[in-house]
Design a protein around this motif. Structure first.
Motif, PDB file in Angstrom:
ATOM      1  N   PRO A 198      82.683 -22.506  86.866  1.00 25.84           N
ATOM      2  CA  PRO A 198      81.919 -21.925  85.744  1.00 25.84           C
ATOM      3  C   PRO A 198      81.510 -22.962  84.706  1.00 25.84           C
ATOM      4  CG  PRO A 198      83.886 -20.618  86.222  1.00 25.84           C
ATOM      5  CD  PRO A 198      84.013 -21.903  86.979  1.00 25.84           C
ATOM      6  N   PHE A 199      82.381 -23.923  84.441  1.00 25.10           N
ATOM      7  CA  PHE A 199      82.068 -24.947  83.447  1.00 25.10           C
ATOM      8  C   PHE A 199      80.906 -25.828  83.917  1.00 25.10           C
ATOM      9  CE2 PHE A 199      86.582 -23.969  82.751  1.00 25.10           C
ATOM     10  CZ  PHE A 199      86.556 -23.653  81.397  1.00 25.10           C
ATOM     11  N   ALA A 200      80.923 -26.210  85.192  1.00 22.17           N
ATOM     12  CA  ALA A 200      79.848 -27.048  85.721  1.00 22.17           C
ATOM     13  C   ALA A 200      78.522 -26.299  85.717  1.00 22.17           C
ATOM     14  CB  ALA A 200      80.199 -27.512  87.137  1.00 22.17           C
ATOM     15  N   ALA A 201      78.548 -25.036  86.123  1.00 27.18           N
ATOM     16  CA  ALA A 201      77.322 -24.230  86.100  1.00 27.18           C
ATOM     17  C   ALA A 201      76.802 -24.091  84.676  1.00 27.18           C
ATOM     18  CB  ALA A 201      77.583 -22.854  86.714  1.00 27.18           C
ATOM     19  N   LEU A 253      64.987 -35.219  86.193  1.00 24.93           N
ATOM     20  CA  LEU A 253      65.751 -34.756  85.036  1.00 24.93           C
ATOM     21  C   LEU A 253      66.751 -33.672  85.430  1.00 24.93           C
ATOM     22  CD1 LEU A 253      62.997 -34.665  82.272  1.00 24.93           C
ATOM     23  CD2 LEU A 253      64.762 -36.391  82.645  1.00 24.93           C
ATOM     24  N   ILE A 254      66.342 -32.762  86.293  1.00 25.41           N
ATOM     25  CA  ILE A 254      67.283 -31.738  86.746  1.00 25.41           C
ATOM     26  C   ILE A 254      68.391 -32.381  87.577  1.00 25.41           C
ATOM     27  CG2 ILE A 254      67.543 -29.710  88.236  1.00 25.41           C
ATOM     28  CD1 ILE A 254      64.864 -28.733  87.280  1.00 25.41           C
ATOM     29  N   PHE A 255      68.037 -33.356  88.389  1.00 22.82           N
ATOM     30  CA  PHE A 255      69.052 -34.091  89.153  1.00 22.82           C
ATOM     31  C   PHE A 255      70.084 -34.701  88.218  1.00 22.82           C
ATOM     32  CE2 PHE A 255      70.731 -38.048  90.834  1.00 22.82           C
ATOM     33  CZ  PHE A 255      71.165 -37.690  92.104  1.00 22.82           C
ATOM     34  N   LEU A 256      69.620 -35.366  87.168  1.00 21.82           N
ATOM     35  CA  LEU A 256      70.543 -36.005  86.224  1.00 21.82           C
ATOM     36  C   LEU A 256      71.392 -34.974  85.486  1.00 21.82           C
ATOM     37  CD1 LEU A 256      68.226 -38.781  84.726  1.00 21.82           C
ATOM     38  CD2 LEU A 256      70.142 -39.087  86.327  1.00 21.82           C
ATOM     39  N   ALA A 257      70.795 -33.844  85.120  1.00 24.41           N
ATOM     40  CA  ALA A 257      71.541 -32.798  84.420  1.00 24.41           C
ATOM     41  C   ALA A 257      72.672 -32.261  85.298  1.00 24.41           C
ATOM     42  CB  ALA A 257      70.600 -31.659  84.020  1.00 24.41           C
ATOM     43  N   VAL A 258      72.365 -32.015  86.558  1.00 25.71           N
ATOM     44  CA  VAL A 258      73.366 -31.443  87.465  1.00 25.71           C
ATOM     45  C   VAL A 258      74.437 -32.468  87.817  1.00 25.71           C
ATOM     46  CG1 VAL A 258      73.719 -30.493  89.776  1.00 25.71           C
ATOM     47  CG2 VAL A 258      71.793 -29.713  88.386  1.00 25.71           C
ATOM     48  N   ALA A 291      75.428 -34.901  86.032  1.00 25.19           N
ATOM     49  CA  ALA A 291      76.271 -35.077  84.847  1.00 25.19           C
ATOM     50  C   ALA A 291      77.271 -33.935  84.719  1.00 25.19           C
ATOM     51  CB  ALA A 291      75.402 -35.164  83.594  1.00 25.19           C
ATOM     52  N   ALA A 292      76.804 -32.700  84.933  1.00 23.80           N
ATOM     53  CA  ALA A 292      77.693 -31.541  84.850  1.00 23.80           C
ATOM     54  C   ALA A 292      78.798 -31.626  85.886  1.00 23.80           C
ATOM     55  CB  ALA A 292      76.887 -30.254  85.028  1.00 23.80           C
ATOM     56  N   ILE A 301      83.532 -30.907  87.700  1.00 23.57           N
ATOM     57  CA  ILE A 301      84.033 -30.799  89.072  1.00 23.57           C
ATOM     58  C   ILE A 301      84.795 -32.056  89.483  1.00 23.57           C
ATOM     59  CG2 ILE A 301      83.322 -30.688  91.496  1.00 23.57           C
ATOM     60  CD1 ILE A 301      81.162 -28.715  90.645  1.00 23.57           C
ATOM     61  N   HIS A 302      84.242 -33.222  89.165  1.00 24.97           N
ATOM     62  CA  HIS A 302      84.889 -34.468  89.582  1.00 24.97           C
ATOM     63  C   HIS A 302      85.908 -34.966  88.564  1.00 24.97           C
ATOM     64  CE1 HIS A 302      82.506 -34.867  93.181  1.00 24.97           C
ATOM     65  NE2 HIS A 302      81.418 -34.594  92.475  1.00 24.97           N
TER      66      HIS A 302
END
Length: 206
Positions: A102-105, A126-131, A133-134, A139-140
């Motif tokens: 939930p936090f990553a989403a 930009l979406i790639f970088l946003a995801v 980073a999350a 998750i990691h």
């Protein structure tokens, strides 16, 4: 007049519920697809579905989709990896990864919501970088900490083990960016409206 005023809100709520349920189902399906065991943690498409939930739905609905998935699985539906269910997965080595969903989403959605709306349908980098980073922040991070807690690993060994998942996650994140931009091109009003400051109201829209 009351019915006219409340009808759009009801439709919006119904749409939100349907979208959240759809992405919860997507996370479950990705969890049940064949997995590739790597030590105590299998490689699945769950992170793809979780990240896509945030990138497509935004922060709030992305969080709710991932959270609903966890609640349904904990309640007994066999929708965790390998068809497992109940509270046992939360006591195992994957607990950190599950809690991170939930936090990553939410963070992915938060960042995507702040991209210029006019460019979001073409903003694959930009979406790639946003995801990415999350995923890195939650998750990691929570994933290896869960491994250190439940898999009898040192923290250093757990983070070193987690590096195994990075190549696959980079590919999945690229797929998320491609799919999310396609969805936003088809449904440009899918993200929740963004509150605008006084300075933004005086300037041209994104």
């Amino acid at each position: 007049m009351t019915e006219i005023a409340t009808a759009p809100r009801r439709r919006s709520t119904a749409t939100d519920v349907a979208l959240i349920a759809t992405f919860t189902a997507l996370i479950a399906v990705c969890a049940l697809l064949p997995a590739f065991p790597v030590g105590p943690v299998p490689i699945t498409l769950q992170t793809f579905a979780v990240s896509l939930s945030g990138a497509v739905l935004g922060a709030k609905r992305g969080i709710l989709a991932a959270l609903l998935y966890l609640v349904l699985g904990a309640a007994g539906l066999p929708i965790f990896s390998g068809g497992s269910a109940g509270l046992a997965p939360f006591a195992g080595p994957t607990v950190g990864y599950l809690i991170a969903f939930p936090f990553a989403a939410g963070l992915a959605g938060f960042l995507v919501e702040r991209l210029p709306r006019r460019r979001i349908a073409t903003s694959i980098p930009l979406i790639f970088l946003a995801v990415i980073a999350a995923n890195a922040v939650f998750i990691h991070t929570l994933g290896p900490l869960g491994l250190a807690w439940r898999a009898d690993m040192s923290i250093g060994a757990a983070f070193a083990f987690d590096l195994t998942f990075w190549p696959g996650d980079i590919i999945k994140t690229l797929l998320v960016a491609l799919v999310a931009t396609a969805v936003h091109r088809a449904f440009p009003a899918l993200l929740p409206p963004r509150r605008r400051t006084n300075s933004e109201l005086k300037s041209p829209r994104d």
